[in-house]
Structures are given as structure tokens and as C-alpha cells.
Design a protein around this motif. Structure first.
Motif, PDB file in Angstrom:
ATOM      1  N   UNK A 127       6.752  12.110   9.017  1.00 57.23           N
ATOM      2  CA  UNK A 127       6.955  13.362   9.473  1.00 57.23           C
ATOM      3  C   UNK A 127       8.820  12.959   9.899  1.00 57.23           C
ATOM      4  N   UNK A 128       9.670  12.630   8.717  1.00 61.50           N
ATOM      5  CA  UNK A 128      11.191  12.215   9.373  1.00 61.50           C
ATOM      6  C   UNK A 128      11.771  14.051   9.015  1.00 61.50           C
ATOM      7  N   UNK A 177      17.354   9.436  13.430  1.00 56.02           N
ATOM      8  CA  UNK A 177      16.426   9.056  14.786  1.00 56.02           C
ATOM      9  C   UNK A 177      14.823  10.109  14.927  1.00 56.02           C
ATOM     10  N   UNK A 178      14.884  11.411  15.261  1.00 55.24           N
ATOM     11  CA  UNK A 178      14.371  11.988  15.650  1.00 55.24           C
ATOM     12  C   UNK A 178      12.612  12.447  14.459  1.00 55.24           C
ATOM     13  N   UNK A 179      12.102  12.891  14.685  1.00 57.54           N
ATOM     14  CA  UNK A 179      11.211  13.667  14.326  1.00 57.54           C
ATOM     15  C   UNK A 179      10.828  15.010  14.412  1.00 57.54           C
ATOM     16  N   UNK A 180      10.224  15.027  12.860  1.00 56.10           N
ATOM     17  CA  UNK A 180      10.177  16.508  12.680  1.00 56.10           C
ATOM     18  C   UNK A 180       9.203  17.092  13.621  1.00 56.10           C
ATOM     19  N   UNK A 204      13.461  26.736  12.441  1.00 54.26           N
ATOM     20  CA  UNK A 204      11.901  26.816  11.744  1.00 54.26           C
ATOM     21  C   UNK A 204      11.517  25.228  11.472  1.00 54.26           C
ATOM     22  N   UNK A 205      10.752  25.077  11.506  1.00 51.23           N
ATOM     23  CA  UNK A 205       9.833  23.718  11.400  1.00 51.23           C
ATOM     24  C   UNK A 205       8.912  23.133   9.885  1.00 51.23           C
ATOM     25  N   UNK A 206       9.188  23.264   8.521  1.00 56.04           N
ATOM     26  CA  UNK A 206       8.235  23.564   7.529  1.00 56.04           C
ATOM     27  C   UNK A 206       7.810  22.025   7.795  1.00 56.04           C
ATOM     28  N   UNK A 207       6.271  21.904   7.574  1.00 59.21           N
ATOM     29  CA  UNK A 207       6.634  20.396   8.024  1.00 59.21           C
ATOM     30  C   UNK A 207       5.813  19.637   5.922  1.00 59.21           C
ATOM     31  N   UNK A 208       5.923  18.133   5.511  1.00 61.19           N
ATOM     32  CA  UNK A 208       6.620  17.898   6.927  1.00 61.19           C
ATOM     33  C   UNK A 208       7.904  16.779   7.032  1.00 61.19           C
TER      34      UNK A 208
END
Length: 331
Positions: free
Chosen positions: A116-117, A143-146, A170-174
Motif C-alpha cells: 500500500x505504498x 514515506x507515507x502509505x496510501x 482520490x485514493x485508488x488502492x492499492x
């Protein structure tokens, strides 16, 4: 018959006469309850045997801790122990802070390990801002994760940029982050306290005047002039061809506008119905070329008259051209 056979025969006959006959009947079912008949016992013969009743005291200690015998549990416990010891040591000597600065928060490290980077960032809508400027302002780093990224906080930080009018995150996983922004468009220059800023059509100062890119924009002066920019732009547009000769709009006492022309003439407009005054100015320019005269100001604030203030040279020339009355002789 020889002697041996006779002996065996006599032995069998003697046993048959000495032992009573024994019969072996077929096995009969026993009664389930004392005193029950064989018929009732036979009816229950096909039922499974009942187990003796035992009190359920819950799982035994051996059953409760049976999971410890599963493969890998011991290794995980050892790793957890050593991890705890290492964390305690890092906290004491400052290594934990250095780790956070270098790798990020522990939960982000774990999330990145599971895929999940933030490996892809897509930004749309920017024209004057660069991607690096937007990411730095939004606080998005590798350094953050989604998984643990706060999209709402990222959006608020983007909206704090003066040039950004709207923003969507917008967060589109992963591992993909999408940012869509709408930039404010430079609409005018605004001067206040000797400083000139570039402002948008909604009156927000989006940048300082740093180069010649914005010198062709309309120019307003005074406290609050940037908030009334649409009003000034409407006045300027209503001037037709004279708009090309407008240098600046000066907001007076946050009530009305003075229009400064490129040749220095000041056109004073009324607070109410400035469009009427602009119509009178266009007519005077067409009929008398009023703006090409040696005048300092054209006052259109009164609805029934026009007041013109001449320049000092024009006033002196006009005064010299007037006939003078002869002085009375003293005596």
C-alpha cells in the motif's frame, strides 16, 4: 477294524454318555431396564449406545493453549520479543526518531510492506503550479502509505495554496493517488500599501508581481478594491474604446471609483449609477475631446452638471486670456 480304531471309538462313546448335552442358543438382547422384556429390549437394540453423562467444565488448559503448538508461533514470539527489545533501545538512544524521519511512521512502514505504498501520483488541472510544488504543499511523501493517508487533510492543504481554487483527492488502492485541481486565473493587479499583488476574479491575492507577465492586466488601487473587482471590470468594459486608455481604478473610501487615464486625467464617478456617468464621459469625448484637453480631472458625480479641473498651465493660460478690469486711480 484294528485295535487303534477300536480304542478311539470306545473313547468317544464314553465321553458322549458321561457329559450332558449342551445347547448354545442364539444371543438374546438384554433388557435396557431391569424387568423389561426381551421384546422391549429388542426394540432398542438398534439404538447407539449412550455415553455416560459428563459435566462440561469448558476447555482444559491444554486445549486453551493448543495454538502455541502451531507452526510459526514460536518464531513470531521470538521476533516480537526481539522487536520489543530493539524498540526500547531505539527509544532510549534516539534511533527511533531518526527511523521515523527516514522511513515514516511504523504503521506506514507496515502498510508499504503489504503493497500500500504511494507509487503513482496523477495530478491534473495545474498550469502555473508544478507537480513538486503541489506535492510539497500537500505534504505527500514516499514515506507515507496510501492506506493511512488522510485524503481530507491533503485537500485542505491544497486549498490553502492561493492559486488553487478547488481540489479533489482520490485514493485508488492499492498504490495510486489522484489529485485534480482548478487554478485561479489572474484577473487584475492590486496595489495596497505600496505592494502590488496578482488577484483572481474572486478577489484572492494569488501571487506577488515578480515579472512582466502580468503587466497587461487591469490595475486597481485601494483597500478592498480587490473584492470589488467585478464592479470595476464592468465599468471598464462599459467604456468601449476608452477602456484602452484606462490606467487604473482607484476605490475611494470603499464607496466609489475614480478612473485614472493613461494621460493622467482623473475621472470621478458617482457612487450610485456609475454607468450613467460613463455614458456622459463617452459623449463629452466624442463631442469635445474632453480627455485630450489640458485638464486634471473630470468630475461626473453630479447628475446635472460636469465639473472640469484644469491643469496649472491651462489655468494660468486661461486666466491670462480673460479680460482684466482697470484698477481705480487713487487720489
Amino acid at each position: 477294524m484294528d485295535g487303534g480304531e477300536r480304542i478311539l471309538r470306545s473313547l468317544r462313546e464314553s465321553l458322549a454318555t458321561s457329559l450332558p448335552p449342551v445347547h448354545f442358543p442364539l444371543a438374546q438382547p438384554e433388557a435396557a431396564v431391569a424387568g423389561a422384556s426381551y421384546a422391549s429390549a429388542a426394540a432398542t437394540a438398534d439404538l447407539p449406545p449412550q455415553q455416560p453423562h459428563r459435566r462440561d467444565d469448558g476447555p482444559s488448559a491444554l486445549q486453551r493453549y493448543a495454538f502455541l503448538a502451531r507452526p510459526g508461533v514460536g518464531l513470531a514470539a521470538v521476533l516480537l520479543l526481539f522487536g520489543g527489545v530493539g524498540l526500547a533501545g531505539a527509544l532510549q538512544n534516539g534511533g527511533y526518531d531518526a527511523l521515523i524521519r527516514r522511513e515514516g511512521q511504523p504503521w506506514d512502514i507496515a502498510a508499504r510492506a503489504f503493497g500500500f505504498d504511494i507509487s503513482a501520483v496523477t495530478i491534473t488541472g495545474q498550469s502555473r503550479l508544478t507537480e513538486n510544488e503541489l506535492l510539497d504543499a500537500a505534504g505527500v511523501t514516499p514515506r507515507q502509505s496510501l492506506l493511512f493517508l488522510d485524503a481530507g487533510a491533503v485537500r485542505e492543504r491544497l486549498l490553502a495554496i492561493p492559486l488553487v481554487k478547488t481540489a479533489r483527492v482520490m485514493k485508488l488502492y492499492p498504490n495510486r493517488l489522484v489529485v485534480a485541481i482548478e487554478e485561479r486565473r489572474p484577473q487584475a493587479l492590486w496595489q495596497r500599501d505600496g505592494r502590488i499583488s496578482v488577484v483572481s476574479d474572486d478577489g484572492v491575492a494569488i501571487d506577488e508581481l515578480r515579472d512582466e507577465r502580468y503587466l497587461g492586466l487591469p490595475f486597481v488601487v485601494g483597500e478592498g478594491a480587490q473584492k470589488r473587482l467585478p464592479e470595476f471590470l464592468a465599468i471598464r468594459e462599459g467604456m468601449g474604446d476608452l477602456a484602452q486608455r484606462v490606467k487604473a481604478g482607484v476605490l475611494v473610501a470603499n464607496r466609489r471609483w475614480d478612473i485614472e487615464m493613461t494621460n493622467g486625467v482623473i475621472v470621478k464617478l458617482p457612487e450610485a449609477d456609475p454607468g450613467r456617468a460613463i455614458g456622459a464621459l463617452i459623449r463629452l469625448q466624442r463631442e469635445a475631446r474632453i480627455l485630450d484637453k489640458d485638464v486634471m480631472a473630470v468630475d461626473l458625480r453630479a447628475a446635472d452638471r460636469v465639473t472640469v479641473r484644469l491643469t496649472e498651465e491651462a489655468a494660468a493660460a486661461r486666466e491670462a486670456a480673460l479680460p482684466h478690469k482697470p484698477k481705480k486711480a487713487g487720489g
